[in-house]
Design a protein around this motif. Structure first.
Motif, PDB file in Angstrom:
ATOM      1  N   GLU A 145      -7.996  18.653 -29.273  1.00  0.00           N
ATOM      2  CA  GLU A 145      -8.687  17.912 -28.780  1.00  0.00           C
ATOM      3  C   GLU A 145      -8.781  17.715 -27.068  1.00  0.00           C
ATOM      4  O   GLU A 145      -9.629  18.020 -26.344  1.00  0.00           O
ATOM      5  N   ILE A 146      -8.015  18.096 -26.719  1.00  0.00           N
ATOM      6  CA  ILE A 146      -7.415  19.071 -25.617  1.00  0.00           C
ATOM      7  C   ILE A 146      -8.053  19.976 -24.441  1.00  0.00           C
ATOM      8  O   ILE A 146      -8.013  20.029 -23.567  1.00  0.00           O
ATOM      9  N   GLN A 147      -7.801  20.442 -25.657  1.00  0.00           N
ATOM     10  CA  GLN A 147      -8.515  22.179 -25.077  1.00  0.00           C
ATOM     11  C   GLN A 147      -9.900  22.317 -24.491  1.00  0.00           C
ATOM     12  O   GLN A 147     -10.566  21.653 -24.955  1.00  0.00           O
ATOM     13  N   ARG A 148     -10.130  23.206 -23.713  1.00  0.00           N
ATOM     14  CA  ARG A 148     -11.531  23.097 -22.968  1.00  0.00           C
ATOM     15  C   ARG A 148     -12.299  24.287 -24.041  1.00  0.00           C
ATOM     16  O   ARG A 148     -11.183  24.540 -24.922  1.00  0.00           O
ATOM     17  N   ASP A 149     -13.367  23.807 -23.761  1.00  0.00           N
ATOM     18  CA  ASP A 149     -14.371  24.619 -24.401  1.00  0.00           C
ATOM     19  C   ASP A 149     -14.452  25.900 -24.921  1.00  0.00           C
ATOM     20  O   ASP A 149     -13.836  26.854 -23.919  1.00  0.00           O
ATOM     21  N   TYR A 150     -14.436  27.280 -26.311  1.00  0.00           N
ATOM     22  CA  TYR A 150     -14.715  28.038 -26.239  1.00  0.00           C
ATOM     23  C   TYR A 150     -16.295  28.625 -24.937  1.00  0.00           C
ATOM     24  O   TYR A 150     -17.197  28.691 -24.926  1.00  0.00           O
ATOM     25  N   VAL A 151     -15.840  29.161 -23.556  1.00  0.00           N
ATOM     26  CA  VAL A 151     -16.300  29.505 -22.909  1.00  0.00           C
ATOM     27  C   VAL A 151     -16.554  30.813 -21.817  1.00  0.00           C
ATOM     28  O   VAL A 151     -17.271  31.089 -20.876  1.00  0.00           O
ATOM     29  N   TRP A 152     -15.935  31.796 -23.084  1.00  0.00           N
ATOM     30  CA  TRP A 152     -16.236  32.952 -22.512  1.00  0.00           C
ATOM     31  C   TRP A 152     -17.863  33.808 -22.269  1.00  0.00           C
ATOM     32  O   TRP A 152     -18.176  33.527 -23.621  1.00  0.00           O
ATOM     33  N   GLY A 153     -17.829  34.406 -21.673  1.00  0.00           N
ATOM     34  CA  GLY A 153     -19.305  34.960 -21.043  1.00  0.00           C
ATOM     35  C   GLY A 153     -19.546  37.028 -21.358  1.00  0.00           C
ATOM     36  O   GLY A 153     -18.576  36.617 -22.119  1.00  0.00           O
ATOM     37  N   THR A 154     -20.653  37.301 -20.945  1.00  0.00           N
ATOM     38  CA  THR A 154     -20.828  38.408 -21.269  1.00  0.00           C
ATOM     39  C   THR A 154     -19.340  39.060 -20.653  1.00  0.00           C
ATOM     40  O   THR A 154     -19.480  40.552 -22.038  1.00  0.00           O
ATOM     41  N   ASP A 155     -19.102  39.227 -19.688  1.00  0.00           N
ATOM     42  CA  ASP A 155     -18.490  40.349 -18.924  1.00  0.00           C
ATOM     43  C   ASP A 155     -17.208  39.740 -19.333  1.00  0.00           C
ATOM     44  O   ASP A 155     -15.964  41.040 -19.645  1.00  0.00           O
ATOM     45  N   GLN A 156     -16.414  38.799 -19.989  1.00  0.00           N
ATOM     46  CA  GLN A 156     -15.107  38.721 -20.666  1.00  0.00           C
ATOM     47  C   GLN A 156     -15.170  39.154 -22.246  1.00  0.00           C
ATOM     48  O   GLN A 156     -13.966  40.569 -21.739  1.00  0.00           O
ATOM     49  N   VAL A 157     -16.105  39.226 -22.953  1.00  0.00           N
ATOM     50  CA  VAL A 157     -16.045  39.788 -23.683  1.00  0.00           C
ATOM     51  C   VAL A 157     -16.227  41.483 -24.485  1.00  0.00           C
ATOM     52  O   VAL A 157     -15.211  42.011 -24.648  1.00  0.00           O
ATOM     53  N   ASN A 158     -17.531  42.065 -22.908  1.00  0.00           N
ATOM     54  CA  ASN A 158     -17.586  43.459 -23.410  1.00  0.00           C
ATOM     55  C   ASN A 158     -16.523  44.342 -22.465  1.00  0.00           C
ATOM     56  O   ASN A 158     -15.826  44.715 -22.972  1.00  0.00           O
ATOM     57  N   GLY A 159     -15.388  43.204 -21.686  1.00  0.00           N
ATOM     58  CA  GLY A 159     -14.348  43.574 -21.039  1.00  0.00           C
ATOM     59  C   GLY A 159     -12.865  43.615 -22.391  1.00  0.00           C
ATOM     60  O   GLY A 159     -12.001  44.844 -22.452  1.00  0.00           O
ATOM     61  N   LEU A 160     -12.756  42.750 -22.877  1.00  0.00           N
ATOM     62  CA  LEU A 160     -11.929  42.854 -24.198  1.00  0.00           C
ATOM     63  C   LEU A 160     -12.511  43.911 -24.920  1.00  0.00           C
ATOM     64  O   LEU A 160     -11.274  44.734 -25.505  1.00  0.00           O
TER      65      LEU A 160
END
Length: 691
Positions: free
Chosen positions: A24-39
């Motif tokens: 619960e302490i972790q933040r949301d899953y928030v990666w966007g298009t740039d980070q996903v495309n980068g990976l």
């Protein structure tokens, strides 16, 4: 699960791991298009290299083709794997076969969604995915408290791998409140991004799937098992691989925390810090370089403040980074790092600029300071563990003056005020004057914070810094103080003035007499006329077009150059502009000061030149440098400096008597020495007949 390097298949199909839980302490899953495309692009590039390479391995054991193939594949795995970094988690005996994620949620969730997308395209893998990675319709990744996110993830996986063409938002189980759930929206958007990437780039989905499962790798570390730190460190070094120091440090510091809730809280903060350093990472692919350099910087600062006693010597001019144990000795707990990061955030944040703008205070220098901080953290590997009084470590000491002093100045700061801005400016000036007195600056920071910037004014100290701030302190309560302050800083910020290194730390006293009562109008005139004389180009460099004319004028006022002996001949240096414009070699004649006072009231430089450069009395028998230089200066004008701003007398190939001044050897214009160039004998350029 032991510490070590694993591939994705070994994680998701591990019989001892039922699921990875996002606490619960972790933040949301928030990666966007740039980070996903980068990976994805990173994985795809390595995948192409993996396919294209032809590993050449010589096998001499009975021509065993099977062994050759095995070794070739192993070689390709080592050379062309994709590393997604570190995954931190901990196990809990109350929840057997479940691992609670501390760091790696964004990367791991994205990889899992990639497998979902591949399963939707590859019928053979679809059944394998459902059996191994989506057992009983449950996601391998679970959300501890966010039930809506977990429910949606399970339903969206089922929908996606069944190749249903309708969108997720059109399903009966898609609720309106999902629109405001960051994790759910990221899952929707990133699934689409991944599917689009596969469609555009992957022709052989089965080979790509095999690569992702077997060759996308990560390092795993269980923060509950502190002994794994040393085990992992030894293992990685044995493999010739280097664990990023900030990741190792994080694991060690989290292992010290007893309470699970606190451990999760600090783990989440560390992930936020990594995201912050990602923003200021410059041209680096990831945040590791800048984060590591910052850790070294503040560890060195704590080492110095607390007398820890760590000294690291450079070996063959190469800085050996501090070991993990050395860094840990500098930090008694993780909160110390947080304080320094908060300090950095304030420095690089908007509050100080907004204060300056709202109070009409010059602030371009603050932007320059912030850029310099980013540059030092990104582009340099500095030894912050030198012996602090080592006279051979001037570069490191100068960087400490900037970074350590500013971090200390902003440490635990409650409010941005005028005193803070002026104190920052003092450090700024000292840095560009190549100040290397690290301890003096740290002591001064305490005075600035406790007593105000006036504490810089010391009794019986007549250097520029003291004179300037005595002058300003006397006007602190005046309504025009901020304007006066800004004008002085803008004068100092001219590139010629800002660099006072090896020039007695003079930034403005060669233009302003702080013992007099200077008006706003006079300050503005000094600034405008100096920038007019030496314009600053768009690339921030000085336009020296006017220098030869200025030099003609200065010679008319008196001796303005530096005399030195080079390789047995006299070398008159007119090229040390920084010294000449500060009158450091003109002794009591104050050539530039007198010239500039005249220039302030002149219409333009040409008009002033025509008034003061007059034909001197010719004295053939003189042995005075000044008389000879002034005579040539008048007759040759700017041609006197065709080669460069040096006059050599007595050079090996120029030992004839000067035609016009026979008591001297020939005066020769050079570029600084006789190595190359085309030295010009001044007398040969003059068209004056001798009587």
């Amino acid at each position: 699960m032991k510490a070590g390097k694993y591939n994705i298949k070994e994680l998701f199909s591990n019989k001892n791991i039922e699921s990875v839980i996002i606490p619960e302490i972790q933040r949301d899953y928030v990666w966007g298009t740039d980070q996903v495309n980068g990976l994805l692009q990173s994985i795809f590039d390595d995948f192409l290299n993996f396919l294209e390479t032809k590993a050449q391995i010589n096998i001499t054991i009975n021509d065993d083709k099977s062994l050759e193939k095995t070794l070739s594949e192993y070689y390709k795995t080592i050379k062309y794997n994709t590393s997604i970094g570190f995954i931190y988690a901990y196990s809990d005996f109350e929840y057997p076969d479940k691992y609670f994620l501390i760091d790696g949620q964004q990367r791991l969730t994205t990889i899992y969604l990639l497998l979902v997308a591949i399963a939707s395209e590859d019928e053979q893998f679809r059944s394998q995915f459902s059996k191994l990675y989506f057992k009983n319709g449950k996601s391998f990744i679970e959300y501890r408290v966010r039930e809506a996110s977990l429910l949606f993830l399970n339903q969206s996986i089922t929908h996606t791998i069944e190749e249903k063409k309708t969108s997720l938002e059109e399903q009966y189980w898609y609720y309106n409140f999902y629109k405001n759930d960051k994790t759910i929206q990221s899952i929707i958007n990133n699934l689409k991004t991944i599917k689009d990437f596969l469609s555009e780039n992957i022709s052989d989905i089965n080979s790509f799937k095999d690569y992702v499962l077997n060759h996308v790798q990560f390092w795993y570390f269980d923060t509950n098992i502190s002994e794994q730190g040393e085990e992992l460190y030894i293992y990685m070094n044995a493999r010739g691989e280097r664990m990023q120091s900030n990741e190792n440090l994080k694991a060690e510091l989290l292992a010290k925390i007893s309470y699970l809730e606190k451990k999760n809280e600090w783990g989440s903060k560390w992930e936020e810090w990594q995201n912050y350093f990602w923003i200021i990472r410059g041209k680096h692919e990831n945040a590791d370089n800048v984060f590591n350099e910052f850790v070294y910087c503040v560890a060195g600062l704590e080492n110095q403040k607390n007398n820890v006693g760590i000294i690291i010597k450079n070996i063959d001019k190469v800085f050996l980074t501090p070991t993990n144990n050395q860094i840990l000795r500098c930090f008694n707990d993780i909160a110390v790092i947080k304080k320094h990061i908060d300090s950095l955030k304030t420095i690089l944040g908007s509050e100080i600029l907004e204060f300056c703008k709202s109070n009409n205070i010059s602030h371009n220098w603050i932007i320059k300071t912030r850029n310099e901080i980013r540059r030092l953290l990104n582009n340099n590997q500095t030894n912050y563990f030198i012996k602090i009084d080592d006279t051979n470590r001037g570069t490191e000491q100068n960087r400490m003056v900037l970074l350590w002093s500013i971090l200390e100045l902003f440490l635990d700061i409650k409010i941005v005020d005028l005193n803070l801005i002026i104190s920052l400016r003092i450090i700024y000036n000292r840095y560009y004057n190549y100040n290397r007195a690290v301890l003096t600056n740290l002591n001064d920071i305490e005075k600035f914070k406790n007593k105000g910037f006036e504490s810089v004014v010391r009794e019986n100290n007549n250097d520029e810094e003291s004179l300037k701030y005595k002058f300003l302190s006397a006007r602190k309560d005046k309504g025009y103080f901020n304007k006066m302050l800004s004008l002085i800083w803008e004068i100092e910020d001219h590139p010629i003035n800002l660099d006072g290194s090896f020039a007695q730390n003079i930034n403005s006293a060669h233009l302003l007499n702080y013992s007099k009562n200077i008006s706003i109008e006079e300050l503005r005139q000094v600034k405008d006329k100096f920038y007019e004389l030496f314009p600053v180009k768009q690339d921030k460099n000085v336009d020296w077009t006017n220098y030869s004319k200025v030099l003609r004028c200065l010679i008319s006022y008196g001796k303005c150059w530096n005399e030195k002996v080079t390789n047995g001949y006299d070398n008159l240096d007119f090229d040390s502009k920084k010294r000449i414009l500060r009158d450091l070699d003109s002794e009591d004649e104050r050539c530039f000061s007198r010239f500039f006072n005249d220039y302030l009231v002149a219409d333009n430089l040409s008009q002033l030149e025509s008034e003061i450069v007059v034909e001197p009395r010719y004295n053939e028998q003189t042995e005075d440098w000044l008389e000879a230089i002034q005579w040539y200066n008048y007759h040759l004008k700017e041609k006197m400096w065709s080669e460069g701003f040096f006059i050599a007398v007595g050079g090996w190939n120029f030992r004839k008597k000067d035609r016009y001044f026979p008591n001297r050897f020939q005066l020769v214009n050079t570029k600084g020495n006789f190595q190359g160039g085309n030295p010009i004998v001044l007398s040969k350029k003059v068209k004056v007949k001798k009587n």
